[in-house]
Design an enzyme around this catalytic site. Sequence first.
Site, PDB file in Angstrom:
ATOM      1  CG  ASN A  93      -1.687   1.256   1.405  1.00 44.85           C
ATOM      2  OD1 ASN A  93      -1.924   1.977   0.433  1.00 44.85           O
ATOM      3  ND2 ASN A  93      -2.108   1.551   2.629  1.00 44.85           N
ATOM      4  CD1 TRP A  94       3.516   1.369  -2.944  1.00 46.27           C
ATOM      5  CD2 TRP A  94       3.063   2.420  -4.866  1.00 46.27           C
ATOM      6  NE1 TRP A  94       4.148   0.686  -3.948  1.00 46.27           N
ATOM      7  CE2 TRP A  94       3.882   1.315  -5.138  1.00 46.27           C
ATOM      8  CE3 TRP A  94       2.645   3.224  -5.927  1.00 46.27           C
ATOM      9  CZ2 TRP A  94       4.301   0.999  -6.434  1.00 46.27           C
ATOM     10  CZ3 TRP A  94       3.053   2.910  -7.211  1.00 46.27           C
ATOM     11  CH2 TRP A  94       3.870   1.802  -7.458  1.00 46.27           C
ATOM     12  CE  LYS A  95       0.592   3.407   4.907  1.00 43.72           C
ATOM     13  NZ  LYS A  95       0.366   3.444   6.321  1.00 43.72           N
ATOM     14  CG  HIS A  99      -5.589   1.868   5.236  1.00 45.71           C
ATOM     15  ND1 HIS A  99      -5.117   2.750   6.164  1.00 45.71           N
ATOM     16  CD2 HIS A  99      -4.586   0.979   4.992  1.00 45.71           C
ATOM     17  CE1 HIS A  99      -3.863   2.414   6.473  1.00 45.71           C
ATOM     18  NE2 HIS A  99      -3.522   1.340   5.773  1.00 45.71           N
ATOM     19  CD  GLU A 140      -2.601   5.361   6.878  1.00 47.79           C
ATOM     20  OE1 GLU A 140      -2.623   5.485   5.638  1.00 47.79           O
ATOM     21  OE2 GLU A 140      -1.662   4.817   7.490  1.00 47.79           O
ATOM     22  CD  GLU A 186      -3.442  -2.794   7.294  1.00 44.31           C
ATOM     23  OE1 GLU A 186      -2.353  -3.084   6.817  1.00 44.31           O
ATOM     24  OE2 GLU A 186      -3.992  -1.685   7.119  1.00 44.31           O
ATOM     25  N   GLY A 232       2.565   1.733  10.607  1.00 42.54           N
ATOM     26  CA  GLY A 232       3.531   2.823  10.456  1.00 42.54           C
ATOM     27  C   GLY A 232       4.248   3.192  11.744  1.00 42.54           C
ATOM     28  CB  SER A 276       5.342  -2.437  11.712  1.00 45.99           C
ATOM     29  OG  SER A 276       4.915  -1.115  12.017  1.00 45.99           O
ATOM     30  N   GLY A 298       2.805  -1.376   4.213  1.00 46.03           N
ATOM     31  CA  GLY A 298       2.883   0.045   3.906  1.00 46.03           C
ATOM     32  C   GLY A 298       4.315   0.467   3.630  1.00 46.03           C
ATOM     33  N   GLY A 299       4.991   0.940   4.665  1.00 43.34           N
ATOM     34  CA  GLY A 299       6.335   1.509   4.505  1.00 43.34           C
ATOM     35  C   GLY A 299       7.294   0.631   3.724  1.00 43.34           C
TER      36      GLY A 299
END
Length: 252
Positions: free
Chosen positions: A10-12, A96, A98, A168, A174, A213, A234-235
């Site tokens: 997931n590049w956000k 998600h 976020e 999640e 993150g 993470s 993500g990251g």
Amino acid sequence: MSRTPFVAGNWKMHKTIAEAEEFVSGILPLVGDVDDVQVGVCVPFTALQAVVDSTRGSSVQVYAQNVHQATNGAFTGEISIPMLDELDVHGVVVGHSERRQYFGETDAALREKVPALLAAGLEPILCVGETEAEREGEQTEDVLRRQTTEGLADVADADLARVTIAYEPVWAIGTGKVATPQQAQDACAFIRALVADRSAAAADAIRIQYGGSVKPENAAELLGLPDVDGALVGGAALDPKSLAAIVQAARA
Ligand code: PEP
């Protein structure tokens, strides 16, 4: 039943079109022909067309990061399912944390989004997960039950296995804090049991990802858990080598 592992990055809100193209050039030689793990990237709207085009013919599938449930209408700034379908995306990650936290995504909207995506032939990844306060208040199962049952409420039993659920924990996204293997396994097994209340066959077939993470260093342990069928990353998905290493961990 053996479930094909599914690793999605997931590049956000990262990567311009040029940066997205650079990522694709980096990852295709590493995982472009992997066929024993489903590999996806969840791409910002602006780079979707470019990434769909540059991954065509490879095993890397392209997902959007949000969608509106209505086919069209007066919803300024929103993107509809037919608009994404026209781009030939494979699916959409919805719910998600976020989006829930910062943009008011609700279980009621997700209840409409998930079946609408399936009706259009797109694959939903439905994210669920508790906050730190909810875990500390021993509400994890209540939150997972509400988010999962509501998100799947209007999906026919026969279609449940076409949904991927991403567990999640919000406190792990993150933050560098990873759920322990026991926490990840317990939550994913709980979600699978919720699906089993609807259909035993669907519970056996549905993929449940862990997200929060995930890195190349911890992926093998998490992906080896019996009820964890993949990862939403993500990251560590911003770098092609690191996402590819997580895909390799899912093959073991
Ligand atoms: C995510 O964005 O869904 C996520 C899990 O992020 P990270 O891997 O950076 O925790």
